[in-house]
Design a protein around this motif. Sequence first.
Motif, PDB file in Angstrom:
ATOM      1  N   GLU A   1       0.743  -1.140  -0.007  1.00  0.00           N
ATOM      2  CA  GLU A   1      -0.052  -0.072  -0.049  1.00  0.00           C
ATOM      3  C   GLU A   1       0.997   1.103  -0.058  1.00  0.00           C
ATOM      4  OE1 GLU A   1      -3.604   2.133   2.629  1.00  0.00           O
ATOM      5  OE2 GLU A   1      -2.694   0.196   3.145  1.00  0.00           O
ATOM      6  N   LYS A   2       1.826   1.240   0.772  1.00  0.00           N
ATOM      7  CA  LYS A   2       2.932   2.434   0.941  1.00  0.00           C
ATOM      8  C   LYS A   2       3.601   2.585  -0.431  1.00  0.00           C
ATOM      9  CE  LYS A   2       6.613   4.379   3.644  1.00  0.00           C
ATOM     10  NZ  LYS A   2       7.603   3.911   4.936  1.00  0.00           N
ATOM     11  N   ALA A   3       3.933   1.559  -1.185  1.00  0.00           N
ATOM     12  CA  ALA A   3       4.463   1.592  -2.494  1.00  0.00           C
ATOM     13  C   ALA A   3       3.516   2.342  -3.410  1.00  0.00           C
ATOM     14  CB  ALA A   3       5.024   0.405  -3.019  1.00  0.00           C
ATOM     15  N   GLN A   4       2.302   1.799  -3.477  1.00  0.00           N
ATOM     16  CA  GLN A   4       1.501   2.374  -4.363  1.00  0.00           C
ATOM     17  C   GLN A   4       1.235   3.895  -4.081  1.00  0.00           C
ATOM     18  OE1 GLN A   4      -0.443   0.757  -7.027  1.00  0.00           O
ATOM     19  NE2 GLN A   4       1.040  -0.836  -6.599  1.00  0.00           N
ATOM     20  N   ASN A   5       0.980   4.238  -2.897  1.00  0.00           N
ATOM     21  CA  ASN A   5       0.827   5.677  -2.522  1.00  0.00           C
ATOM     22  C   ASN A   5       1.922   6.732  -2.797  1.00  0.00           C
ATOM     23  OD1 ASN A   5      -1.805   5.182  -1.359  1.00  0.00           O
ATOM     24  ND2 ASN A   5      -0.878   4.809   0.756  1.00  0.00           N
ATOM     25  N   LYS A   6       3.205   6.005  -3.184  1.00  0.00           N
ATOM     26  CA  LYS A   6       4.439   6.974  -3.592  1.00  0.00           C
ATOM     27  C   LYS A   6       4.753   6.802  -4.909  1.00  0.00           C
ATOM     28  CE  LYS A   6       7.938   7.135  -0.855  1.00  0.00           C
ATOM     29  NZ  LYS A   6       9.197   6.902  -0.100  1.00  0.00           N
ATOM     30  N   LEU A   7       4.011   6.394  -5.670  1.00  0.00           N
ATOM     31  CA  LEU A   7       3.958   6.275  -7.211  1.00  0.00           C
ATOM     32  C   LEU A   7       4.024   7.692  -7.619  1.00  0.00           C
ATOM     33  CD1 LEU A   7       2.142   3.035  -8.142  1.00  0.00           C
ATOM     34  CD2 LEU A   7       4.360   3.415  -8.261  1.00  0.00           C
ATOM     35  N   ILE A   8       5.081   7.984  -8.371  1.00  0.00           N
ATOM     36  CA  ILE A   8       5.063   9.148  -9.169  1.00  0.00           C
ATOM     37  C   ILE A   8       5.743   8.897 -10.592  1.00  0.00           C
ATOM     38  CG2 ILE A   8       6.168  11.318  -9.553  1.00  0.00           C
ATOM     39  CD1 ILE A   8       6.420  11.658  -6.181  1.00  0.00           C
ATOM     40  N   GLY A   9       5.013   9.315 -11.751  1.00  0.00           N
ATOM     41  CA  GLY A   9       5.320   8.865 -12.905  1.00  0.00           C
ATOM     42  C   GLY A   9       5.387   7.264 -13.007  1.00  0.00           C
ATOM     43  N   GLY A  10       4.788   6.440 -12.307  1.00  0.00           N
ATOM     44  CA  GLY A  10       5.051   5.076 -12.468  1.00  0.00           C
ATOM     45  C   GLY A  10       5.899   4.633 -11.670  1.00  0.00           C
ATOM     46  N   LEU A  11       6.843   5.376 -10.667  1.00  0.00           N
ATOM     47  CA  LEU A  11       7.634   4.633 -10.116  1.00  0.00           C
ATOM     48  C   LEU A  11       7.852   5.157  -8.648  1.00  0.00           C
ATOM     49  CD1 LEU A  11      10.974   5.301 -12.498  1.00  0.00           C
ATOM     50  CD2 LEU A  11       9.843   3.245 -11.868  1.00  0.00           C
ATOM     51  N   ALA A  12       7.957   4.373  -7.727  1.00  0.00           N
ATOM     52  CA  ALA A  12       8.073   4.859  -6.194  1.00  0.00           C
ATOM     53  C   ALA A  12       9.405   4.544  -5.885  1.00  0.00           C
ATOM     54  CB  ALA A  12       7.381   4.011  -5.365  1.00  0.00           C
ATOM     55  N   SER A  13      10.030   5.445  -4.849  1.00  0.00           N
ATOM     56  CA  SER A  13      11.418   5.290  -4.235  1.00  0.00           C
ATOM     57  C   SER A  13      11.255   5.228  -2.982  1.00  0.00           C
ATOM     58  CB  SER A  13      12.142   6.697  -4.806  1.00  0.00           C
ATOM     59  OG  SER A  13      11.671   7.848  -4.049  1.00  0.00           O
ATOM     60  N   PHE A  14      12.331   4.558  -2.561  1.00  0.00           N
ATOM     61  CA  PHE A  14      12.472   4.184  -1.052  1.00  0.00           C
ATOM     62  C   PHE A  14      13.983   4.128  -0.591  1.00  0.00           C
ATOM     63  CE2 PHE A  14       8.604   2.011  -2.247  1.00  0.00           C
ATOM     64  CZ  PHE A  14       7.840   2.175  -1.067  1.00  0.00           C
ATOM     65  N   SER A  15      14.470   4.900   0.552  1.00  0.00           N
ATOM     66  CA  SER A  15      15.598   5.091   0.980  1.00  0.00           C
ATOM     67  C   SER A  15      15.777   3.857   2.131  1.00  0.00           C
ATOM     68  CB  SER A  15      16.107   6.342   1.259  1.00  0.00           C
ATOM     69  OG  SER A  15      16.179   7.680   0.074  1.00  0.00           O
ATOM     70  N   LEU A  16      17.077   3.283   1.794  1.00  0.00           N
ATOM     71  CA  LEU A  16      17.380   2.266   2.976  1.00  0.00           C
ATOM     72  C   LEU A  16      18.178   2.797   4.024  1.00  0.00           C
ATOM     73  CD1 LEU A  16      17.783  -0.804   0.749  1.00  0.00           C
ATOM     74  CD2 LEU A  16      15.556   0.045   1.555  1.00  0.00           C
ATOM     75  N   SER A  17      18.210   2.064   5.022  1.00  0.00           N
ATOM     76  CA  SER A  17      19.217   2.222   6.079  1.00  0.00           C
ATOM     77  C   SER A  17      20.780   2.436   5.606  1.00  0.00           C
ATOM     78  CB  SER A  17      19.190   1.456   7.491  1.00  0.00           C
ATOM     79  OG  SER A  17      17.985   1.722   7.774  1.00  0.00           O
ATOM     80  N   ALA A  18      21.505   3.260   6.178  1.00  0.00           N
ATOM     81  CA  ALA A  18      22.907   3.336   5.672  1.00  0.00           C
ATOM     82  C   ALA A  18      23.724   2.031   6.119  1.00  0.00           C
ATOM     83  CB  ALA A  18      23.601   4.492   6.500  1.00  0.00           C
ATOM     84  N   HIS A  19      24.664   1.806   5.405  1.00  0.00           N
ATOM     85  CA  HIS A  19      25.429   0.512   5.633  1.00  0.00           C
ATOM     86  C   HIS A  19      26.801   0.710   5.045  1.00  0.00           C
ATOM     87  CE1 HIS A  19      24.289  -0.131   1.519  1.00  0.00           C
ATOM     88  NE2 HIS A  19      25.670  -0.995   1.266  1.00  0.00           N
ATOM     89  N   GLY A  20      27.800  -0.387   5.293  1.00  0.00           N
ATOM     90  CA  GLY A  20      29.183  -0.309   4.589  1.00  0.00           C
ATOM     91  C   GLY A  20      30.106   0.611   5.288  1.00  0.00           C
ATOM     92  N   SER A  21      31.272   0.746   4.499  1.00  0.00           N
ATOM     93  CA  SER A  21      32.315   1.619   5.218  1.00  0.00           C
ATOM     94  C   SER A  21      33.248   2.128   3.694  1.00  0.00           C
ATOM     95  CB  SER A  21      33.334   0.960   5.981  1.00  0.00           C
ATOM     96  OG  SER A  21      34.273   1.600   6.312  1.00  0.00           O
ATOM     97  N   PRO A  22      32.908   3.137   3.551  1.00  0.00           N
ATOM     98  CA  PRO A  22      32.463   4.353   4.282  1.00  0.00           C
ATOM     99  C   PRO A  22      30.680   4.199   4.199  1.00  0.00           C
ATOM    100  CG  PRO A  22      32.984   5.530   2.452  1.00  0.00           C
ATOM    101  CD  PRO A  22      33.702   4.016   2.530  1.00  0.00           C
ATOM    102  N   PRO A  23      29.976   4.583   5.337  1.00  0.00           N
ATOM    103  CA  PRO A  23      28.653   4.436   5.353  1.00  0.00           C
ATOM    104  C   PRO A  23      28.083   5.167   4.359  1.00  0.00           C
ATOM    105  CG  PRO A  23      29.331   5.033   7.687  1.00  0.00           C
ATOM    106  CD  PRO A  23      30.465   5.336   6.350  1.00  0.00           C
ATOM    107  N   HIS A  24      27.153   4.411   3.314  1.00  0.00           N
ATOM    108  CA  HIS A  24      26.283   5.097   2.400  1.00  0.00           C
ATOM    109  C   HIS A  24      24.867   4.466   2.365  1.00  0.00           C
ATOM    110  CE1 HIS A  24      28.597   1.629   1.175  1.00  0.00           C
ATOM    111  NE2 HIS A  24      27.492   1.293   0.364  1.00  0.00           N
ATOM    112  N   VAL A  25      23.813   5.345   1.660  1.00  0.00           N
ATOM    113  CA  VAL A  25      22.439   5.033   1.848  1.00  0.00           C
ATOM    114  C   VAL A  25      22.019   4.628   0.325  1.00  0.00           C
ATOM    115  CG1 VAL A  25      20.122   6.166   1.975  1.00  0.00           C
ATOM    116  CG2 VAL A  25      22.081   6.826   3.431  1.00  0.00           C
ATOM    117  N   LEU A  26      21.260   3.584   0.176  1.00  0.00           N
ATOM    118  CA  LEU A  26      20.658   3.272  -1.328  1.00  0.00           C
ATOM    119  C   LEU A  26      19.204   3.645  -1.233  1.00  0.00           C
ATOM    120  CD1 LEU A  26      21.679  -0.545  -1.550  1.00  0.00           C
ATOM    121  CD2 LEU A  26      22.832   1.370  -2.338  1.00  0.00           C
TER     122      LEU A  26
END
Length: 405
Positions: A57-82
């Motif tokens: 439901e959250k993915a459907q609500n975030k759709l813009i131009g047919g795509l929904a984007s989600f940022s994940l928690s930081a990981h790795g070294s140096p820490p980075h976000v996907l």
Amino acid sequence: MLYFFESYLKTRYIREFQYTFYNLIYRRKNLLSEKKIQYTVTCPLCKKEIFFEVEKEKAQNKLIGGLASFSLSAHGSPPHVLTIYLDKEGKIRGTYVSQQVEGFTSTETSSQQLELQFNHIVDAGSELSPKDGKAVGLEVISFDILIDKKTRKKYLKDIFSPDVFDLLLKNHRLETEPISVIDFYEFFKNQDNGKPFIVLTMASNLSEIYNNALKARKHLENENPSFAQRITIMDSNTVGPLLKQMAKTALQMDKNGRNMQEIKLYLDWLSNNNQSYMLVDTLEYLARSKRVGRLAAFFGDLFGIKPILVGNIEGDGELKPYKSVRSREKGLKEIIKLVEEKFSGKKVEGIIFHVLCEEDARAFKELLVNELKIDEDNFRIEPLGSLIGIHLGIGTIGLSVYPEL
């Protein structure tokens, strides 16, 4: 008798209650699992596998131009976000490194740079951010993105690919502006540590960056000729993932003790022998682009066509129109045919790239491997950043290819 009857009823009711209770819990768990989709992606930067869940439901609500984007928690070294892009069917369309966590400094960077013989510079057309580059010993110089002819932001410093894609999906007008002569001039002076410079830029036929770097060096010749002589500027004849690969390989050659002449020979060879093939999903972005807008005129205003572009065919880095097709399938098969004709009898390797169409890229790789009978390990898949996205558009797919050394 009455006692046993009452006891039987209590036991029965308790069992029925337990059955109903556990059934409700089980059904609730199933309902919750049905509402979520589980994914595993490979980080483009550190290659770590990341698991995450997304509510439908959250993915459907975030759709813009047919795509929904989600940022994940930081990981790795140096820490980075996907940032992950999903389409309306829940399929992954792209996985991008959106930022590195502020406040993190690599303890290895300074020691790495001290071990190097040369200063290695590349522009952000490599899709390396200044922080990503510094983490491995590269200096990355950013260009500007102009938003709606009003706001300027430094690419991969103030604004990242996911931000740009979101703006494109919301129909904002975006343009790229090359690194200026004065920016290069000041960058060279600030980075001077007595070592020679290797400056690698995106194709000069795609941007003024290479020519502006040459002009900055010319200004330095008037002030400090010996300093200017230490600056080697090279035109990569490409952009994106292959430019990044060239910069990282030159860096590794430096670490391995190779001299300037050997590194230049490698970069010259790859810049002259790589070729790129791109299938553009729509003419819309081509028509908007100042830099490659002339290509749209070649294809006219036919509705629904998908242009095929070829890059560096004559070793000059120029992006040229080839032909148009009516479907992605035909376009990708045409690209495979071009690769087969150009590199017939040679072992090849390269990079398959895409702008928010990851599943198509995987299917294209499988088709390429099967049709040309090549080793699948010789081709990797990488997302294209917003530099190509701005000019060629979301849905662009293709590959950069070159002979094996």
